[in-house]
Design a protein around this motif. Sequence first.
Motif, PDB file in Angstrom:
ATOM      1  N   SER A  40      -8.091   3.095  -4.430  1.00  0.00           N
ATOM      2  CA  SER A  40      -7.620   4.377  -3.893  1.00  0.00           C
ATOM      3  C   SER A  40      -8.692   4.971  -2.997  1.00  0.00           C
ATOM      4  O   SER A  40      -9.882   4.981  -3.348  1.00  0.00           O
ATOM      5  CB  SER A  40      -7.280   5.353  -5.023  1.00  0.00           C
ATOM      6  OG  SER A  40      -6.222   4.843  -5.821  1.00  0.00           O
ATOM      7  N   ARG A  99      -4.221  10.321   0.436  1.00  0.00           N
ATOM      8  CA  ARG A  99      -4.714   9.283  -0.475  1.00  0.00           C
ATOM      9  C   ARG A  99      -4.017   7.981  -0.127  1.00  0.00           C
ATOM     10  O   ARG A  99      -2.789   7.941   0.043  1.00  0.00           O
ATOM     11  CB  ARG A  99      -4.444   9.650  -1.932  1.00  0.00           C
ATOM     12  CG  ARG A  99      -5.202   8.718  -2.909  1.00  0.00           C
ATOM     13  CD  ARG A  99      -4.984   9.113  -4.340  1.00  0.00           C
ATOM     14  NE  ARG A  99      -3.648   8.705  -4.802  1.00  0.00           N
ATOM     15  CZ  ARG A  99      -3.224   8.874  -6.060  1.00  0.00           C
ATOM     16  NH1 ARG A  99      -4.020   9.453  -6.942  1.00  0.00           N
ATOM     17  NH2 ARG A  99      -2.022   8.481  -6.411  1.00  0.00           N
ATOM     18  N   ASP A 151      -3.523   4.103  -1.382  1.00  0.00           N
ATOM     19  CA  ASP A 151      -3.603   3.147  -2.486  1.00  0.00           C
ATOM     20  C   ASP A 151      -3.210   1.764  -1.982  1.00  0.00           C
ATOM     21  O   ASP A 151      -2.120   1.578  -1.420  1.00  0.00           O
ATOM     22  CB  ASP A 151      -2.650   3.543  -3.628  1.00  0.00           C
ATOM     23  CG  ASP A 151      -3.087   4.824  -4.300  1.00  0.00           C
ATOM     24  OD1 ASP A 151      -4.258   5.189  -4.162  1.00  0.00           O
ATOM     25  OD2 ASP A 151      -2.232   5.470  -4.958  1.00  0.00           O
ATOM     26  N   SER A 152      -4.119   0.796  -2.206  1.00  0.00           N
ATOM     27  CA  SER A 152      -3.826  -0.589  -1.783  1.00  0.00           C
ATOM     28  C   SER A 152      -4.636  -1.545  -2.670  1.00  0.00           C
ATOM     29  O   SER A 152      -5.860  -1.387  -2.813  1.00  0.00           O
ATOM     30  CB  SER A 152      -4.195  -0.796  -0.315  1.00  0.00           C
ATOM     31  OG  SER A 152      -3.970  -2.131   0.087  1.00  0.00           O
ATOM     32  N   ASN A 196       0.854  -1.199   0.000  1.00  0.00           N
ATOM     33  CA  ASN A 196       0.000   0.000   0.000  1.00  0.00           C
ATOM     34  C   ASN A 196       0.890   1.248   0.000  1.00  0.00           C
ATOM     35  O   ASN A 196       2.022   1.238   0.497  1.00  0.00           O
ATOM     36  CB  ASN A 196      -0.951   0.006   1.197  1.00  0.00           C
ATOM     37  CG  ASN A 196      -0.211  -0.095   2.517  1.00  0.00           C
ATOM     38  OD1 ASN A 196       0.369   0.878   2.972  1.00  0.00           O
ATOM     39  ND2 ASN A 196      -0.200  -1.288   3.122  1.00  0.00           N
TER      40      ASN A 196
END
Length: 500
Positions: A339, A332, A334-335, A133
């Motif tokens: 998002s 933010r 992200d993984s 992530n």
Amino acid sequence: MTTSLRFAVCMTLPFWLAGCALKAPPASVDAPAPSQWHAPAASLPAAIDPAAAQLPHHGTLSDLSQWWQQQNDPLLVQLIDAAQVASPNVASAQARIEQSRANAVAAGAALLPTLDLAGSVQRTNTQQPLPLNTTYQAALQPSWEIDVFGANRATRRAAVARYQGAQAGWHDARVAVAAEVANRYYSLRTCEKLVTVTRADAASRAETARLADLSTKAGFEAPANAALARASAAEANGRAIQQQALCEIDVKALVALTAIEEPALRTRLADSPMGETTSVIAVASLPAQTLVQRPDVFVAEREVAAASAETGSAMAARYPRLTLSGSIGVARFDSAGVSTNLETWSVGPLQLTVPLFDGGRRAANVDAARANYESAVVSYRSTVRQAVREVEEALVNLQSTAARNEDARTAVDGYRNSFEATEARYRSGLASLVELEDARRLRLAAELNAVTLERERMTAWVALYRAAGGGWRNPDEAAQAAVSSSLSPNPIPNSNPVPD
């Protein structure tokens, strides 16, 4: 009222009340000056009325050489201008203005909130089977130290006082350079006159020695008289050579002061003979009115104000500090291809820092600040006394030279006539060589005294120019004058601005 707000009010109220009790030493102190000048009244110029005074300069570059321009000597003005450009003292004073200006801006900024922008990127790898992530963050971070006890305000007052003092110090440096150049220039011009006198004396003695040798060879003079005449001629020639060397030293000094190439300076000196001076400086009848025109007195006064403010700042540092911070940002996350955008904000913490133990450091800082303040007060009062002394001495010297001037001229005329009569008697054989040399020595002493007296008078005028402040005006006085002018039926524009 919310619980958190009540808590904040309850926490800060005692400090606001305590802050009112902080008493720094006074920012201004008395420096008693005499109620009137005690120098002889004859030394004061006729244009003593301050309303009619034409002061040397008014705190601006264009007016700085105004008094020097009145001396009918354009070369002197050029040399002063060149010296002020080349002077390291003036350059240092200008640098101190810039430094103190920056310090004042920084001190004022400490009273305002700060705002920083922080950004970060973070990539993490956790235990399988969780995916990688990435986190992106950006935030505005305001912060403000609430100046509860006035420490920052006191620091700003000290910085502003020193900035004002630095401005006055720049004027003082320029006035000092002008006075130094003028003194050296007048020394050179006097030296040139003395060279003329000593060379004429040497030529006269050489002629006497020649006549004495002829008389001795003819049997009309004893050899001892011829030896006396030769010794007198040699002494006079040595005196003329020494006087010429002193003039050379003055030229070298002017070259160093003005940074003008020596050949060019010698050409200017040869092409610009010294004119008749018209030295008039208005001095207020009350010492207090004159002292406010001196930049060094103003600098010392501002240093007292700065030391007072620094004492207050040191005292406030012994009390708690209160700061408030916060954050407004976006993030933010992200993984695994997903998002997530977030918006965050926070107010706080409202942080209270209470000093408990510092080994006596803060108390020692207060003691040091108080000692510095006492030193500034003593220095300020000493500066005022020295200023009074300088004006008084300049006035006494002016009166003395004015009173001796007519006597010196009478002595020159009398001894010159006596020498010419004795010389005529000597050539006709009615006076001895010893009588002639005595008359010559008296004439030379009178002529040297007259030229030296002229130099002494110009030195006294330059000293009075500097002692009276060189025409600089206290910015507070200038502001009051501007207000008074604006309220008058026919307001006169203020011609004495103080540079920002």
